[in-house]
Design a protein around this motif. Structure first.
Motif, PDB file in Angstrom:
ATOM      1  N   UNK A  90       0.852  -1.193   0.000  1.00  0.00           N
ATOM      2  CA  UNK A  90       0.000   0.000   0.000  1.00  0.00           C
ATOM      3  C   UNK A  90       0.884   1.238   0.000  1.00  0.00           C
ATOM      4  N   UNK A  91       0.714   2.093  -0.989  1.00  0.00           N
ATOM      5  CA  UNK A  91       1.510   3.308  -1.144  1.00  0.00           C
ATOM      6  C   UNK A  91       0.597   4.408  -1.679  1.00  0.00           C
ATOM      7  N   UNK A  92      -0.314   4.933  -0.828  1.00  0.00           N
ATOM      8  CA  UNK A  92      -1.264   5.938  -1.312  1.00  0.00           C
ATOM      9  C   UNK A  92      -0.568   7.239  -1.696  1.00  0.00           C
ATOM     10  N   UNK A  93      -0.986   7.797  -2.826  1.00  0.00           N
ATOM     11  CA  UNK A  93      -0.404   9.053  -3.281  1.00  0.00           C
ATOM     12  C   UNK A  93      -0.715  10.161  -2.273  1.00  0.00           C
ATOM     13  N   UNK A  94      -1.960  10.190  -1.758  1.00  0.00           N
ATOM     14  CA  UNK A  94      -2.356  11.145  -0.721  1.00  0.00           C
ATOM     15  C   UNK A  94      -3.109  10.367   0.353  1.00  0.00           C
ATOM     16  N   UNK A 145       1.469   2.068  -6.063  1.00  0.00           N
ATOM     17  CA  UNK A 145       2.135   0.780  -6.213  1.00  0.00           C
ATOM     18  C   UNK A 145       1.180  -0.296  -6.712  1.00  0.00           C
ATOM     19  N   UNK A 146      -0.120   0.003  -6.791  1.00  0.00           N
ATOM     20  CA  UNK A 146      -1.083  -0.926  -7.374  1.00  0.00           C
ATOM     21  C   UNK A 146      -1.752  -1.878  -6.400  1.00  0.00           C
ATOM     22  N   UNK A 147      -1.803  -1.550  -5.107  1.00  0.00           N
ATOM     23  CA  UNK A 147      -2.453  -2.401  -4.125  1.00  0.00           C
ATOM     24  C   UNK A 147      -3.967  -2.346  -4.327  1.00  0.00           C
ATOM     25  N   UNK A 148      -4.624  -3.494  -4.574  1.00  0.00           N
ATOM     26  CA  UNK A 148      -6.062  -3.493  -4.837  1.00  0.00           C
ATOM     27  C   UNK A 148      -6.924  -3.227  -3.602  1.00  0.00           C
ATOM     28  N   UNK A 149      -6.340  -3.232  -2.408  1.00  0.00           N
ATOM     29  CA  UNK A 149      -7.126  -3.005  -1.200  1.00  0.00           C
ATOM     30  C   UNK A 149      -7.765  -1.622  -1.156  1.00  0.00           C
ATOM     31  N   UNK A 150      -7.229  -0.658  -1.896  1.00  0.00           N
ATOM     32  CA  UNK A 150      -7.840   0.665  -1.906  1.00  0.00           C
ATOM     33  C   UNK A 150      -9.168   0.657  -2.667  1.00  0.00           C
TER      34      UNK A 150
END
Length: 78
Positions: A20-24, A34-39
């Protein structure tokens, strides 16, 4: 992203395993660089009894991203 005859029209497949690497991180629906589908899924159990994962199916809209790619910070030391 690529289109494939092995996946039915209207269906997308998103590999899992990205960090998980949220932009904001303060945004209500953040873009994970980073493409984590959990978001994309709700963080709730299937029921109060089972508490199974609901992350296998979700409805999404897909659009092409034409901007500059943000840096991936998932592996940077905190």
């Amino acid at each position: 992203m690529r289109i494939s005859d092995s996946i039915a029209p209207g269906i997308i497949q998103l590999p899992t395993g990205a960090r998980c690497d949220p932009m904001d991180p303060d945004e209500e629906t953040p873009l994970c660089v980073h493409g984590n589908p959990n978001v994309l899924t709700r963080d709730i159990g299937t029921s109060s009894f089972a508490q199974g994962c609901t992350g296998q199916l979700t409805t999404v809209e897909v659009e092409r991203f034409n901007g500059n790619l943000p840096p991936i910070r998932a592996f940077d030391p905190v």
